[in-house]
Design a protein around this motif. Structure first.
Motif, short mmCIF file in Angstrom:
data_model
loop_
_atom_site.label_atom_id
_atom_site.label_comp_id
_atom_site.label_asym_id
_atom_site.label_seq_id
_atom_site.Cartn_x
_atom_site.Cartn_y
_atom_site.Cartn_z
N LEU A 112 0.95 -1.25 -0.04
CA LEU A 112 -0.02 0.11 -0.14
C LEU A 112 0.71 1.26 -0.13
CD1 LEU A 112 -2.72 1.21 0.13
CD2 LEU A 112 -2.70 1.11 2.80
N LEU A 113 1.87 1.18 0.82
CA LEU A 113 2.83 2.36 1.08
C LEU A 113 3.41 2.82 -0.41
CD1 LEU A 113 4.02 1.82 4.52
CD2 LEU A 113 2.74 3.78 3.84
N THR A 114 4.14 1.55 -0.95
CA THR A 114 4.91 1.79 -2.15
C THR A 114 3.95 2.07 -3.30
OG1 THR A 114 4.87 -0.60 -2.38
CG2 THR A 114 6.82 0.56 -1.49
N TYR A 115 2.82 1.54 -3.42
CA TYR A 115 1.99 1.96 -4.67
C TYR A 115 1.38 3.32 -4.51
CZ TYR A 115 -1.56 1.37 -8.17
OH TYR A 115 -2.64 1.74 -9.35
N GLY A 116 1.29 3.73 -3.44
CA GLY A 116 0.89 5.25 -2.92
C GLY A 116 2.03 6.19 -3.20
N GLY A 117 3.30 5.65 -3.61
CA GLY A 117 4.35 6.79 -3.81
C GLY A 117 5.28 6.85 -2.87
N VAL A 118 5.33 6.13 -1.72
CA VAL A 118 6.38 6.22 -0.69
C VAL A 118 7.51 5.43 -1.07
CG1 VAL A 118 6.83 6.04 1.81
CG2 VAL A 118 4.68 6.36 1.14
N SER A 119 8.77 6.08 -1.00
CA SER A 119 10.12 5.56 -1.42
C SER A 119 10.12 4.33 -0.73
CB SER A 119 11.19 6.47 -0.98
OG SER A 119 12.26 5.80 -1.09
N LEU A 120 11.10 3.30 -1.34
CA LEU A 120 11.09 1.85 -0.93
C LEU A 120 11.69 1.87 0.55
CD1 LEU A 120 12.45 0.23 -4.27
CD2 LEU A 120 10.37 0.23 -3.34
N PHE A 121 12.66 2.76 0.57
CA PHE A 121 13.59 2.52 1.79
C PHE A 121 13.01 3.44 2.90
CE2 PHE A 121 16.23 0.44 -1.11
CZ PHE A 121 16.65 -0.64 -0.43
N VAL A 122 12.03 4.42 2.61
CA VAL A 122 11.32 5.10 3.79
C VAL A 122 10.36 3.89 4.22
CG1 VAL A 122 9.38 6.84 4.33
CG2 VAL A 122 11.41 7.26 2.95
N VAL A 123 9.60 3.11 3.41
CA VAL A 123 8.84 1.96 3.65
C VAL A 123 9.52 1.07 4.51
CG1 VAL A 123 7.31 0.00 2.91
CG2 VAL A 123 7.37 2.26 1.63
N ALA A 124 10.86 0.78 4.20
CA ALA A 124 11.64 -0.38 4.88
C ALA A 124 11.89 0.23 6.11
CB ALA A 124 12.93 -0.47 4.23
N PHE A 125 12.33 1.45 6.46
CA PHE A 125 12.71 1.92 7.81
C PHE A 125 11.44 1.83 8.56
CE2 PHE A 125 16.95 3.49 6.22
CZ PHE A 125 17.58 3.21 7.22
N VAL A 126 10.19 2.27 7.91
CA VAL A 126 9.16 2.47 8.92
C VAL A 126 8.51 1.02 9.37
CG1 VAL A 126 6.66 3.05 8.63
CG2 VAL A 126 8.35 4.54 7.92
N VAL A 127 8.49 -0.04 8.32
CA VAL A 127 7.89 -1.35 8.30
C VAL A 127 8.72 -2.51 9.26
CG1 VAL A 127 6.87 -3.15 7.08
CG2 VAL A 127 6.49 -0.75 6.31
N VAL A 128 10.12 -2.35 8.97
CA VAL A 128 10.73 -3.41 9.45
C VAL A 128 10.54 -3.25 11.07
CG1 VAL A 128 13.06 -4.25 10.00
CG2 VAL A 128 12.50 -3.82 7.74
N PRO A 129 10.68 -2.30 11.75
CA PRO A 129 10.41 -2.39 13.31
C PRO A 129 9.05 -2.88 13.74
CG PRO A 129 11.54 -0.41 12.57
CD PRO A 129 10.95 -1.03 11.46
N VAL A 130 7.95 -2.66 12.84
CA VAL A 130 6.74 -3.04 12.99
C VAL A 130 6.74 -4.66 12.69
CG1 VAL A 130 4.13 -2.88 12.55
CG2 VAL A 130 5.74 -0.77 12.50
N ALA A 131 7.31 -4.98 11.62
CA ALA A 131 7.28 -6.46 11.32
C ALA A 131 8.20 -7.34 12.50
CB ALA A 131 8.14 -6.60 9.88
#
Length: 487
Positions: A112-131
């Motif tokens: 959802l984040l990447t399809y919505g235009g958020v950079s791949l590694f902004v997503v990685a930094f945000v999602v990895v701790p949640v995961a």
């Protein structure tokens, strides 16, 4: 030794130097021209002219075409991060789906984040701790976090989903005169194959781990800080965001509600679609044929305009609805703008290297080999893009090099064979995500480091969901495209 043999030896030597030094953290800004000059020297070409006239011409052409997307994409990603919108989306999805569906929750959050235009590694930094927290609760092996994030962020939303603002979906547009929504039906089928195959594999691995009694397991400390220069150099040829800027600005502690967090991403998709399919085709654009506007056409620039307009509108909406959560707006926007510079120049340098290689007489032998691949232009394009992206370890760089060198030839061959340019676009984009996922890929290396994982423990699953899933989708798209055409 014949001139052709020397030229081929120079190309191989230049590629080897580029891969070896870039993987060890040497700046691509220096490595790419050095590798290009080495190849030129073997071929007996004038070195200074190769650098200033061919290398810089190719690099500058890439920047002039695609820097608006790098700039706006990085600013949008930074605003999504600092406003708390990206984290709000990740937490909401993982909370709703729960630990019983932890893998699916992480994949959907990334997608959802990447399809919505958020950079791949902004997503990685945000999602990895949640995961990490979710996998610990669900007792799923930590080693599967990189593959789970990669499936959601680095596969179908990067190359297959129609309308995705990813640079890999933008690069084919000027060559084939297409929009971000090229071959939407085939794109959705390809995305479904990548997603379903990846989820099946991760479910299989998780189930087998439980049968063996393997739980969350030990983890290593993340090797990547925001100032880690090695990770920074590796990743900036694979994404639009410079990791050094991720700590600048101010991240909001008060997260927006889910509906407000996703609003800017819906704007990206909606405006992109409206501009591509309705607004731009209805505008008077004859002036573009004039020399002062580049003697071009709407088909060549319309796709870039659509994505840029969508991102710019989403940025304005994001700022308006989250103004209180962005107390240092100027710093946040400046950090996003600064974060776009190194990735764009690094990728441009890889493209410049490709321009020099393509100009060497010996490259005609390589071109002939790609064009001689059986199956017609679609198969040849898929093979060429896969091979070059695999060699460079960059989906965007490999795609740009292959189209810069052979794009005109493929356009002509497709026209002769009656193949829709939209089909060529979608095949090229999906192919870029295949062999580019080999172990030296900057995205893979950095994702493993962010996750506190290793190649030995996690790469096999990353490769299967990225490489095998993409190749399955690519083969299916080619067969369907040759049978039914673009749809």
């Amino acid at each position: 030794m014949t001139p052709e043999t020397l030229g081929l030896l120079g190309i191989v030597s230049g590629l080897a130097l580029l891969i070896w030094l870039a993987y060890r953290g040497w700046s691509v800004l220096l490595v790419a021209p050095a590798a290009a000059l080495l190849a030129s020297a073997f071929a007996g070409q004038p070195l200074l002219a190769s650098w200033t006239q061919i290398f810089m011409g190719g690099a500058a052409g890439f920047v002039s075409q695609f820097f608006p997307i790098f700039l706006l994409g990085a600013v949008f990603g930074k605003l999504m991060d600092d406003s708390g919108s990206a984290l709000a989306i990740a937490r909401t999805l993982t909370d709703r789906l729960g630990r019983e569906r932890a893998v699916l929750a992480v994949v959907l959050a990334c997608a959802l984040l990447t399809y919505g235009g958020v950079s791949l590694f902004v997503v990685a930094f945000v999602v990895v701790p949640v995961a990490d927290a979710l996998f610990r609760q669900a007792n799923i092996p930590h080693r599967l976090i990189p593959a789970t994030v990669a499936l959601g962020a680095f596969t179908f939303t990067m190359t297959a989903m129609p309308g995705t603002p990813a640079i890999q979906n933008a690069i084919p547009m000027p060559y084939f005169g297409t929009t971000p929504f090229a071959a939407p039906g085939l794109g959705l089928i390809g995305a479904a194959i990548m997603l379903s195959f990846g989820l099946w594999w991760l479910s299989r691995v998780t189930r087998r781990a439980r049968l063996r009694g393997e739980g969350y397991g030990p983890t290593s400390t993340s090797a990547v800080g925001t100032g880690d220069q090695l990770a920074r150099e590796r990743v900036t040829t694979t994404d639009t965001f410079d990791l050094a800027e991720s700590a600048r600005g101010h991240q909001s502690e008060a997260l927006p509600p889910f509906w407000l967090a996703v609003l800017p991403m819906l704007v990206v998709v909606g405006i992109n679609m409206a501009m591509s399919l309705a607004v731009l085709p209805g505008l008077q654009n004859g002036y573009l044929a004039e020399r002062r506007w580049g003697a071009t056409s709407l088909a060549a620039v319309g796709g870039i305009w659509a994505v840029a307009t969508a991102l710019l509108t989403a940025i304005l909406v994001l700022v308006l609805v989250n103004r209180r959560r962005l107390p240092v707006l100027r710093k946040t926007i400046n950090a996003g703008a600064n974060a776009s510079v190194l990735p764009s120049l690094n990728t441009a340098s890889v493209v410049g290297f490709g321009a020099v290689i393509a100009a060497l007489p010996a490259f005609a032998l390589i071109s002939a080999a790609f064009l001689a691949v059986g199956g017609g232009p679609l198969v040849s394009l898929a093979v060429a893009t896969n091979v070059i992206a695999g060699i460079t370890g960059s989906a965007a760089g490999g795609l740009m090099i292959s189209l810069k060198a052979l794009g005109g030839t493929y356009v002509a061959l497709a026209a002769q064979a009656g193949i829709d340019p939209e089909l060529m676009h979608r095949v090229a984009a999906i192919a870029a995500g295949g062999l580019s996922s080999l172990p030296h890929n900057g995205a893979v290396v950095t994702l493993l480091a962010i996750s506190g994982a290793t190649h030995r423990g996690s790469y096999r699953d990353v490769a299967i969901v990225m490489l095998i899933g993409t190749l399955l989708a690519l083969g299916t798209i080619i067969v369907l495209g040759l049978t039914f055409g673009a749809f």
